[in-house]
Design an enzyme around this catalytic site. Structure first.
Site, PDB file in Angstrom:
ATOM      1  N   GLY A  30      51.367  51.590  30.371  1.00  0.00           N
ATOM      2  CA  GLY A  30      52.598  52.137  30.922  1.00  0.00           C
ATOM      3  C   GLY A  30      53.359  53.062  30.001  1.00  0.00           C
ATOM      4  N   HIS A 165      60.442  64.039  16.131  1.00  0.00           N
ATOM      5  CA  HIS A 165      61.605  63.148  16.134  1.00  0.00           C
ATOM      6  C   HIS A 165      61.667  62.204  14.934  1.00  0.00           C
ATOM      7  CE1 HIS A 165      62.803  64.526  20.031  1.00  0.00           C
ATOM      8  NE2 HIS A 165      61.729  64.052  20.644  1.00  0.00           N
ATOM      9  N   ASP A 200      59.605  72.489  22.792  1.00  0.00           N
ATOM     10  CA  ASP A 200      59.570  71.196  23.477  1.00  0.00           C
ATOM     11  C   ASP A 200      60.868  71.049  24.273  1.00  0.00           C
ATOM     12  OD1 ASP A 200      59.960  68.146  23.639  1.00  0.00           O
ATOM     13  OD2 ASP A 200      58.020  68.233  22.640  1.00  0.00           O
ATOM     14  N   HIS A 202      62.634  68.475  24.418  1.00  0.00           N
ATOM     15  CA  HIS A 202      63.525  67.643  23.617  1.00  0.00           C
ATOM     16  C   HIS A 202      63.893  68.351  22.312  1.00  0.00           C
ATOM     17  CE1 HIS A 202      61.250  64.741  26.144  1.00  0.00           C
ATOM     18  NE2 HIS A 202      62.443  64.212  26.291  1.00  0.00           N
ATOM     19  N   ARG A 294      56.221  64.505  33.589  1.00  0.00           N
ATOM     20  CA  ARG A 294      56.746  63.183  33.969  1.00  0.00           C
ATOM     21  C   ARG A 294      58.117  62.906  33.377  1.00  0.00           C
ATOM     22  NH1 ARG A 294      52.572  58.639  32.552  1.00  0.00           N
ATOM     23  NH2 ARG A 294      54.010  57.378  33.786  1.00  0.00           N
TER      24      ARG A 294
END
Length: 495
Positions: A30, A165, A200, A202, A294
């Site tokens: 998941g 990150h 990106d 983000h 997604r």
């Protein structure tokens, strides 16, 4: 406009770094981050024949000393020690301690998991081979930087990298080791100024934070801002002290399309090139800014995303090209394959039809390379984009020319005891075997710059240096067995 003709830029030499083990690591059922996307990408590069036009290398695996050039040694040591088994034991121990507060066995490692933001209840789980996973993608970025520093290539590609990150002593946003920062530190050995560009969706917070106080690295991030991870990257965040105005942030809204993106990206990057004049560029190509991702909410096509790559390439500056986010894995593979073609000036010649490969079914139902943007509304107005662009350009205008640094003796490429031992072993092997095998480790650099798998002579690019093939070859006609990293139970994005 870019400063060189397309004829000049077409002569750029491209090096590509890939380790066939990368696609087998698996964050867990998941979890949206799927390293298996790298295998899909690589197989498209094979079947399109793009690998024939690049020098293909298997990267070395970065050691703790290399990763600790940015990260705290304590954090790297923790990544080496932690495994799913120890994490499970610690979880049970923590539950027992709640019932029996007097016992504190394993409390130290448990506290480190919380401190370093790794494990249960975080977005950075503990999985099998975590440390090796980090060492491979970080080693590839170091190798790419070394090749650029040595002048062995003009563009180095590591689609497994770009994990922007990770902080000095903390995992974040699916990222454990910040290979970008480590790669930039390598480039700074030879270049007075390095430009980092992030497309990106983000914000590239980990890289910005690492260089927030310096004028030797300029960071430019184009990202979704406002109620969106990681929540940083405001237009007003420009750096401090010596680094003031060397952090460039372009906060964007949902629905960003190709035309609007180019209208803000190109003038900002052009101005940065004019003012900052970098000696090298690191380009993070996170594919979560594509339509249909997604976790993303932009609406870029492959051509819109790749236009940024094409524009940066046109400046003919040594460039390290990295991956990043991207969570609809069939589209990630499409994107990075097409952008590899752009780097090779082959984007106009590759077929729109996906060639047959081991993962062909992932691209159903249309089996086409390019994506069609959906009807999502673009919430970035002409006024909002003009405001971002004008503020950024005004800030850049205040810079008094490109910063200079005092010249010193150039430090050597990163070299560890492990690298030296490995290089000596390979040299001894080469002495014993001069049979001229088509796949050999003899091209391994003493600086740890990767082992050449195959050049542009058409060798099998998906074969490891020990002769293992990552391509499915089943003479009995049986079906290729699925690796656990390929399919997740109850996961709608198996394709």
């Amino acid at each position: 406009m870019a400063n060189l003709s397309s004829a000049a830029s077409s002569k750029q030499k491209v090096a590509y770094f890939y380790d066939c083990d990368m696609g087998h690591y698996y964050y867990g059922p998941g979890h949206p981050m799927k390293p298996h996307r790298l295998k899909l990408t690589h197989h498209l590069l094979l079947t399109y024949g793009l690998y024939r036009k690049m020098d293909v290398y298997r990267p070395h695996r970065a050691g703790a000393e290399e990763m600790a050039r940015f990260h705290s040694p304590e954090y790297i040591e923790f990544l080496k020690r932690i495994t799913p088994d120890t994490a499970a034991i610690l979880s049970q121990t923590t539950q027992a301690q709640k019932m029996q507060p007097g016992q504190n066995g394993g409390a130290s490692l448990s506290a480190q998991m919380q401190r370093f933001n790794v494990g249960e209840y975080t977005d950075c789980p503990v999985f099998d081979g975590l440390y090796e996973f980090c060492s491979i993608y970080t080693g590839a970025s170091i190798d790419g930087a070394c090749k650029l520093n040595q002048g062995d290539c003009d563009i180095a590609v590591n689609w497994s990298g770009g994990l922007h990150h990770a902080k000095k002593g903390e995992a974040s946003g699916f990222c454990y080791v910040n290979d970008i920062v480590v790669g930039i530190l390598e480039l700074l050995k030879r270049h007075a100024r390095v430009l980092y560009i992030d497309i990106d969706i983000h914000h590239g917070d980990g890289v910005e934070e690492a260089f927030y106080l310096t004028d030797r690295v300029m960071t430019a991030s184009f990202h979704k801002y406002g109620d969106f991870f990681p929540g940083t990257g405001d237009l007003k965040d420009v750096g401090v002290k010596a680094g003031k105005y060397y952090s460039v942030n372009c906060p964007l809204r949902e629905g960003m399309d190709d035309k609007a993106y180019a209208q803000v990206f190109k003038p900002v990057i052009q101005k940065i090139m004019d003012v900052f004049r970098p000696g090298a560029v690191v380009l993070q190509c996170g594919a979560d800014s594509l339509t249909g991702d997604r976790l993303g909410c932009f609406n870029l096509s492959l051509k819109g995303h790749a236009e940024c790559v094409k524009f940066v390439k046109s400046f003919n500056i040594p460039t390290l090209v990295l991956g990043g986010g991207g969570y609809t894995i069939r589209n990630v593979a499409r994107c990075w394959t097409y952008e590899t073609a752009v780097l090779l000036d082959q984007h106009n010649s590759i077929s729109e039809e996906i060639p047959y490969n081991d993962y062909f079914d992932y691209y159903s139902p249309d089996f086409k390379l390019h994506l069609t943007p959906n009807g999502q509304e673009n919430l970035n107005t002409k006024e909002s984009l003009e405001h971002c662009r004008s503020v950024i350009l005004e800030n850049l205008q205040t810079l008094q020319g490109a910063p200079s640094v005092q010249m010193h003796e150039t430090p050597p490429d990163f070299f560890t005891k492990e690298d030296q031992a490995g290089a000596m072993e390979e040299e001894e092997d080469a002495d014993r075997d001069r049979s001229g095998k088509s796949v050999s480790a003899s091209a391994h650099s003493a600086a740890g710059s990767g082992a050449m798998i195959a050049g542009n002579d058409g060798g099998l690019a998906d074969m490891d240096v020990d002769g293992r093939s990552d391509v499915s070859i089943n003479g009995s006609g049986g079906q290729k067995a699925a690796h656990p990293a390929e399919f997740y139970e109850d996961d709608k994005d198996n394709h």
